[in-house]
Design an enzyme around this catalytic site. Structure first.
Site, PDB file in Angstrom:
ATOM      1  N   SER A  10       0.830  -1.220   0.000  1.00 35.13           N
ATOM      2  CA  SER A  10       0.000   0.000   0.000  1.00 35.13           C
ATOM      3  C   SER A  10       0.855   1.258   0.000  1.00 35.13           C
ATOM      4  CB  SER A  10      -0.891   0.013   1.241  1.00 35.13           C
ATOM      5  OG  SER A  10      -0.057   0.048   2.397  1.00 35.13           O
ATOM      6  N   CYS A  44       8.535  10.037   2.382  1.00 36.05           N
ATOM      7  CA  CYS A  44       9.453  11.164   2.195  1.00 36.05           C
ATOM      8  C   CYS A  44       9.255  12.223   3.268  1.00 36.05           C
ATOM      9  CB  CYS A  44       9.227  11.782   0.812  1.00 36.05           C
ATOM     10  SG  CYS A  44       9.053  10.544  -0.492  1.00 36.05           S
TER      11      CYS A  44
HETATM   12  C1  LIG Z   1      12.515   8.646   5.066  1.00 35.64           C
HETATM   13  C2  LIG Z   1      12.351   8.520   3.588  1.00 35.64           C
HETATM   14  C3  LIG Z   1      12.434   9.657   2.792  1.00 35.64           C
HETATM   15  C4  LIG Z   1      12.297   9.558   1.404  1.00 35.64           C
HETATM   16  N1  LIG Z   1      12.333  10.698   0.663  1.00 35.64           N
HETATM   17  C5  LIG Z   1      12.074  10.635  -0.672  1.00 35.64           C
HETATM   18  C6  LIG Z   1      11.964  11.831  -1.448  1.00 35.64           C
HETATM   19  O1  LIG Z   1      12.105  12.945  -0.932  1.00 35.64           O
HETATM   20  N2  LIG Z   1      11.700  11.704  -2.770  1.00 35.64           N
HETATM   21  C7  LIG Z   1      11.505  10.497  -3.379  1.00 35.64           C
HETATM   22  O2  LIG Z   1      11.219  10.446  -4.577  1.00 35.64           O
HETATM   23  N3  LIG Z   1      11.595   9.343  -2.653  1.00 35.64           N
HETATM   24  C8  LIG Z   1      11.863   9.389  -1.333  1.00 35.64           C
HETATM   25  N4  LIG Z   1      11.918   8.234  -0.587  1.00 35.64           N
HETATM   26  C9  LIG Z   1      11.777   6.945  -1.273  1.00 35.64           C
HETATM   27  C10 LIG Z   1      10.315   6.608  -1.488  1.00 35.64           C
HETATM   28  O3  LIG Z   1       9.602   6.816  -0.310  1.00 35.64           O
HETATM   29  C11 LIG Z   1      10.212   5.166  -1.947  1.00 35.64           C
HETATM   30  O4  LIG Z   1      10.922   5.038  -3.155  1.00 35.64           O
HETATM   31  C12 LIG Z   1       8.757   4.773  -2.185  1.00 35.64           C
HETATM   32  O5  LIG Z   1       8.015   4.957  -1.018  1.00 35.64           O
HETATM   33  C13 LIG Z   1       8.671   3.320  -2.624  1.00 35.64           C
HETATM   34  O6  LIG Z   1       7.343   2.970  -2.741  1.00 35.64           O
HETATM   35  P1  LIG Z   1       6.910   1.451  -2.843  1.00 35.64           P
HETATM   36  O7  LIG Z   1       5.426   1.461  -2.975  1.00 35.64           O
HETATM   37  O8  LIG Z   1       7.706   0.745  -3.859  1.00 35.64           O
HETATM   38  O9  LIG Z   1       7.346   0.796  -1.467  1.00 35.64           O
HETATM   39  P2  LIG Z   1       6.857   0.997   0.032  1.00 35.64           P
HETATM   40  O10 LIG Z   1       6.408   2.390   0.276  1.00 35.64           O
HETATM   41  O11 LIG Z   1       7.936   0.424   0.879  1.00 35.64           O
HETATM   42  O12 LIG Z   1       5.585   0.070   0.147  1.00 35.64           O
HETATM   43  C14 LIG Z   1       5.712  -1.334   0.228  1.00 35.64           C
HETATM   44  C15 LIG Z   1       4.428  -1.878   0.758  1.00 35.64           C
HETATM   45  O13 LIG Z   1       4.451  -3.287   0.682  1.00 35.64           O
HETATM   46  C16 LIG Z   1       3.922  -3.836   1.880  1.00 35.64           C
HETATM   47  N5  LIG Z   1       4.426  -5.210   2.021  1.00 35.64           N
HETATM   48  C17 LIG Z   1       5.695  -5.661   1.875  1.00 35.64           C
HETATM   49  N6  LIG Z   1       5.734  -7.007   2.053  1.00 35.64           N
HETATM   50  C18 LIG Z   1       4.464  -7.411   2.296  1.00 35.64           C
HETATM   51  C19 LIG Z   1       3.847  -8.670   2.546  1.00 35.64           C
HETATM   52  N7  LIG Z   1       4.528  -9.816   2.574  1.00 35.64           N
HETATM   53  N8  LIG Z   1       2.530  -8.682   2.785  1.00 35.64           N
HETATM   54  C20 LIG Z   1       1.802  -7.550   2.753  1.00 35.64           C
HETATM   55  N9  LIG Z   1       2.320  -6.342   2.510  1.00 35.64           N
HETATM   56  C21 LIG Z   1       3.632  -6.268   2.281  1.00 35.64           C
HETATM   57  C22 LIG Z   1       4.395  -2.858   2.944  1.00 35.64           C
HETATM   58  O14 LIG Z   1       3.623  -2.980   4.108  1.00 35.64           O
HETATM   59  C23 LIG Z   1       4.150  -1.537   2.214  1.00 35.64           C
HETATM   60  O15 LIG Z   1       2.822  -1.152   2.299  1.00 35.64           O
HETATM   61  C24 LIG Z   1      12.069   8.300   0.807  1.00 35.64           C
HETATM   62  C25 LIG Z   1      11.993   7.146   1.607  1.00 35.64           C
HETATM   63  C26 LIG Z   1      12.128   7.254   2.985  1.00 35.64           C
HETATM   64  C27 LIG Z   1      12.021   6.012   3.826  1.00 35.64           C
END
Ligand SMILES: Cc1cc2nc3c(=O)[nH]c(=O)nc-3n(C[C@H](O)[C@H](O)[C@H](O)COP(=O)(O)OP(=O)(O)OC[C@H]3O[C@@H](n4cnc5c(N)ncnc54)[C@H](O)[C@@H]3O)c2cc1C
Length: 449
Positions: A10, A44
């Site tokens: 999510s 972020c």
């Molecule tokens: C502190 C911080 C600051 C950041 N700042 C920036 C910024 O300024 N600019 C920028 O572009 N990016 C930034 N990023 C990076 C950006 O937040 C990530 O690249 C982005 O959130 C990735 O999104 P995602 O949906 O791939 O993963 P995530 O947001 O990690 O979502 C993964 C999801 O999968 C779920 N999940 C995983 N395994 C399972 C399972 N087995 N069963 C059920 N659910 C599961 C998790 O619960 C989560 O909901 C930052 C990240 C952090 C941590």
């Protein structure tokens, strides 16, 4: 029968995929399964959430009820996906089986923590979710000394936030400069100086060796020296979360992330898997700079990939192109931004580059409030193609880095960029000839020598 779409995760990728699937199909049954308790938030913003500059409720934009009522999407929270059967097309989570016609795997990344003694002690954290942020905020009550492991962008954003909260902050980094992978030393040094002027201490070229304490962290050891602390935060990089891709037998690439087609389909043993889509931090992307793979791991990329994956999971037709991965960060009073290759990445990929650089102001010289602006642009020595850029500025870095990103993605040479590029101008917003053009002019001169 309407199409059943299951999205795992999510985060930025998963929720964008679910919403895009709904836009592409009015009658699909869409279910998001996530182990998170909060959904649809921007990680972020967590550093500013910890500091209290933004409220946690402001960061989390919508709850499951919103998605159910306004988009017809079911979001199952606090539920870990235990297994996925790609043959039967079934996801098992929380003791229930969810059959699917299309699956979007958007399970994100995990923070890499070096395998060292004491890493599991109390008050030792990683930062990835709002829950992590809230736990850190609680642990900081009454804490005086904080050690942050890693001087990447996230580590530095946290360092400023905690310093602004009145904590004594020490950043420990194993490389010899801050933001080591994606920023060049000359640009990164400006940021480090800004942070040191705020009282943040840096320990460089110092891999963390151990975390010490009795139940709770009391000190962090690096380069044989102990740095006392009440709270320690690892900001030591993100790895693709491959648990679910491995359950599905998806192909993993040379960067240890999932290989995806332009339609965001995964592959299994080299063959496209038509009913499985991937998006976000677990995917390796095609680089816009050179033939080959790159990791983006940005929120902006996750949203774009999620939209493509979700649309196609619902039967639409969209493609995701190669990336330059522009990034920007506000660190203290400075904005630092980059796109494409840094010097370090260029050398890693074996590309010989030439750099052009210029300094100026963000506004006309006579207009009050202008801030220093440094722009650096990198081109391939043999083709003259622009392959990277970095900006350090008091303001307005984002628009400029996006401009240079388009040049990279379009494959522009430094000379063609200089000949054709125009900049909008008025005294309160830029110099009449933008510093970006001055940097590219310097680059053209160097390329001609
Ligand atoms: C502190 C911080 C600051 C950041 N700042 C920036 C910024 O300024 N600019 C920028 O572009 N990016 C930034 N990023 C990076 C950006 O937040 C990530 O690249 C982005 O959130 C990735 O999104 P995602 O949906 O791939 O993963 P995530 O947001 O990690 O979502 C993964 C999801 O999968 C779920 N999940 C995983 N395994 C399972 C399972 N087995 N069963 C059920 N659910 C599961 C998790 O619960 C989560 O909901 C930052 C990240 C952090 C941590």
């Amino acid at each position: 029968m309407s199409k059943r779409i299951v999205v795992i995760g999510s985060g930025a990728a998963g929720m964008s995929a679910a919403s895009a699937a709904r836009k592409a199909s009015k009658d699909a049954e869409i279910t998001v399964i996530t182990e998170d308790e909060d959904i649809a938030y921007s990680p972020c913003a967590i550093p500013w959430g910890i500091e209290g500059r933004t409220g946690w409720d402001d960061i989390v934009m919508h709850d499951p009820e919103f998605y159910r009522q306004s988009r017809g999407i079911e979001v199952v929270i606090r539920t870990r996906v235990e297994s996925v059967d790609g043959e039967k097309r079934e996801v098992v989570a929380g003791g229930r089986t969810y059959p699917y016609d299309s699956l979007v795997v958007a399970a994100g990344g995990t923070v890499f923590v070096p395998p060292i003694e004491g890493k599991d002690l109390g008050n030792v954290f990683v930062v990835r979710t709002v829950r992590d942020g809230k736990n850190i905020q609680k642990a900081l009550e009454g804490a005086e000394n904080v050690v942050i492991g890693g001087a990447g962008v996230i580590g530095l954003e946290l360092a400023v936030a905690l310093r602004d909260m009145g904590k004594k902050v020490t950043v420990i980094e194993m490389m010899d400069q801050v933001i080591p992978r994606i920023a060049d030393r000359d640009m990164a040094d400006m940021v480090q100086m800004e942070l040191e002027s705020r009282g943040i201490e840096f320990v460089m070229k110092a891999p963390i060796q151990a975390v010490k304490g009795d139940g709770k962290v009391e000190a962090v050891t690096a380069n044989g020296k102990d740095y006392p602390c009440d709270v320690m935060i690892f900001a030591t990089g993100v790895r693709a979360n491959l648990d679910i891709p491995k359950m599905l037998g998806l192909d993993i690439g040379q960067l240890n992330a999932v290989i995806a087609s332009p339609t965001m389909n995964a592959y299994r043993r080299g063959r496209l898997v038509p009913d499985v889509f991937v998006a976000g931090d677990l995917v390796q992307c095609e680089s816009a700079v050179m033939p080959g793979a790159t990791m983006s791991q940005l929120g902006s990329t996750a949203v774009r990939q999620g939209i493509v994956a979700g649309t196609n999971a619902a039967g639409g037709k969209r493609v995701f192109g190669p990336v330059a991965s522009p990034w920007v960060s506000m660190i203290g009073d400075l904005q630092i931004a980059g796109t494409g290759l840094s010097l370090g990445l260029a050398s890693w990929y074996g590309i010989d580059v030439v750099c052009g650089k210029a300094e100026g102001l963000t506004r006309a010289r006579y207009y009050p409030g202008g801030k220093p602006l440094t722009v650096k642009v990198l081109a391939d020595r043999s083709t003259h193609r622009i392959v990277g850029a970095q900006i350090v500025a008091g303001e307005e870095a984002t628009g400029r880095i996006n401009w240079l990103t388009s040049a990279i993605v379009d494959g522009r040479t430094a000379e063609s960029f200089l000949a054709d590029s125009e900049n909008a101008y008025c005294p309160p917003t830029s110099m009449v000839r933008d510093v970006v053009l001055a940097a590219v002019e310097d680059l053209c001169l160097k390329l001609s020598q």
